[in-house]
Design a protein around this motif. Sequence first.
Motif, PDB file in Angstrom:
ATOM      1  N   ALA A  19      -1.644  -6.729  -4.088  1.00  0.00           N
ATOM      2  CA  ALA A  19      -1.228  -6.217  -3.060  1.00  0.00           C
ATOM      3  C   ALA A  19      -2.065  -5.926  -1.951  1.00  0.00           C
ATOM      4  CB  ALA A  19      -0.284  -4.798  -3.520  1.00  0.00           C
ATOM      5  N   ILE A 131      -3.312   1.781  -0.616  1.00  0.00           N
ATOM      6  CA  ILE A 131      -1.984   1.232  -1.240  1.00  0.00           C
ATOM      7  C   ILE A 131      -2.335   1.963  -2.740  1.00  0.00           C
ATOM      8  CG2 ILE A 131      -1.040  -0.634  -2.276  1.00  0.00           C
ATOM      9  CD1 ILE A 131      -2.200  -2.221   0.137  1.00  0.00           C
ATOM     10  N   ASP A 180       4.397  -6.363  -5.497  1.00  0.00           N
ATOM     11  CA  ASP A 180       3.030  -6.535  -4.970  1.00  0.00           C
ATOM     12  C   ASP A 180       2.939  -7.311  -3.799  1.00  0.00           C
ATOM     13  OD1 ASP A 180       1.450  -4.951  -6.623  1.00  0.00           O
ATOM     14  OD2 ASP A 180       0.725  -6.568  -7.766  1.00  0.00           O
ATOM     15  N   THR A 183       4.656  -5.512  -0.709  1.00  0.00           N
ATOM     16  CA  THR A 183       3.695  -4.312  -0.412  1.00  0.00           C
ATOM     17  C   THR A 183       2.677  -4.989   0.562  1.00  0.00           C
ATOM     18  OG1 THR A 183       4.114  -3.151  -2.302  1.00  0.00           O
ATOM     19  CG2 THR A 183       2.212  -2.458  -1.105  1.00  0.00           C
ATOM     20  N   TYR A 186       4.389  -5.647   3.925  1.00  0.00           N
ATOM     21  CA  TYR A 186       4.284  -4.304   4.545  1.00  0.00           C
ATOM     22  C   TYR A 186       2.988  -3.720   5.020  1.00  0.00           C
ATOM     23  CZ  TYR A 186       9.417  -3.341   3.843  1.00  0.00           C
ATOM     24  OH  TYR A 186      10.814  -3.422   3.840  1.00  0.00           O
ATOM     25  N   ILE A 209       0.667   3.491   1.860  1.00  0.00           N
ATOM     26  CA  ILE A 209       1.626   2.819   1.593  1.00  0.00           C
ATOM     27  C   ILE A 209       1.931   2.576  -0.113  1.00  0.00           C
ATOM     28  CG2 ILE A 209       2.321   0.279   1.301  1.00  0.00           C
ATOM     29  CD1 ILE A 209       2.542   1.047   4.076  1.00  0.00           C
ATOM     30  N   LEU A 211       3.782   1.447  -3.734  1.00  0.00           N
ATOM     31  CA  LEU A 211       4.635   0.190  -4.264  1.00  0.00           C
ATOM     32  C   LEU A 211       6.010   0.864  -4.658  1.00  0.00           C
ATOM     33  CD1 LEU A 211       1.606  -1.106  -4.812  1.00  0.00           C
ATOM     34  CD2 LEU A 211       2.728  -2.015  -6.708  1.00  0.00           C
ATOM     35  N   VAL A 214       8.151   0.698  -1.702  1.00  0.00           N
ATOM     36  CA  VAL A 214       8.427  -0.792  -1.289  1.00  0.00           C
ATOM     37  C   VAL A 214       9.353  -1.530  -2.270  1.00  0.00           C
ATOM     38  CG1 VAL A 214       7.506  -3.131  -1.361  1.00  0.00           C
ATOM     39  CG2 VAL A 214       6.126  -1.359  -0.414  1.00  0.00           C
TER      40      VAL A 214
END
Length: 387
Positions: A19, A131, A180, A183, A186, A209, A211, A214
């Motif tokens: 990701a 993330i 992934d 993500t 995004y 962010i 997962l 997402v």
Amino acid sequence: MLHQALAGIKVLDLSRILAGPWCTQNLADLGAEVTKVERPGHGDDTRGWGPPYLQDAEGEDSLSAYFICCNRGKRSVAIDYATPEGAARIRALALEADVLVENFKAGTLRRYGLDYEALKALNPRLVYLSITGFGQSGPMADKPGYDYVFQGMGGLMSYTGHPDGQPGAGPLRTGVAVVDLTTGMYATSAVLAALLRRHATGKGEYLDIALLDVAVALNANQASNYLVSGRAPQRSGNAHPNCAPYEVFRCADGHLILAIGNDAQFARFCDVAGRAALAADARYATNSARIENLPALRQLLADVFPTRTRQAWTDAFDAAGVPWGPINSMEEVFAHPQVRHRQLVQAAEHPTLGRVPMIRNPMLAGAGAPPCAAPPLLGEHDAPSPA
């Protein structure tokens, strides 16, 4: 040119697996200078996710195909951030960076003075992207997570697979790590938005962010269907939940995808199939009716398609404007004339590994593929030790 849109932007990439690296590869493709920080002697876990590997003639230097897919255009330095010396090097790099991307468990980097608040004090213009599996707060914030977990947890697998009662029934994951990858996309958008905002305010930003977030958003129309109707989507195999007929059918010599998106297309299909009366039948005349009567319609079409070859069907569909698609192998994908025309395969030369094949970033479509740099060997860009 778009591939130089981020020229002059420096990205400090502390992420690994997919990701985060997918995000930072997007930034590198757009012209940013990306420095990937890896664990000395080991590096990103995906360096070992093989075979297959691309190796030099002596078999000493190698890159896994997995690592290649998401790390082009980056520099690699080997730093142990858990040591005082390593943490100091990270801080020095962050002082000059525009963007920092990391995907450690929530709170990990705080223990070493590398969290957003600590680095913001040194560099107020820093855009800091974290993330994680579950986000920076909440009852599961301290837990790790992989794509597969979120395909299940986020709902995707609940309606992906063959329905109960059919051969092979049960939930299925997608063939690639779609959570992934999404993500990473995004995250790319969030970074670009933060850089644009910084241009106006002069200040950086913290981006969180997750997962899980997402994965839930990725449900798109399936989630909307549920929220509107209160009914959970069920596994429907290759069928579409809102359009029909919109699935895979077996011809005399193979399979194809029929993708009917409106009633006019269905009428044209019925003419091609020699079943014009179906388009006037109240059970099938509208999309809603076709969804309501899909089992019967599916059986009718399953009897019709084997009467012709795939080529015969597709030639007739093209002539009549009926949407369809093939189910290509990888060999067929990369041999396809449209894929070749779009120059979707590109290569970079590595000093020891030679030609490294990669997939062109779709954001950079257009005439002429811009040049790119090969993924780096572990620590390839470390400064040489003093003599």
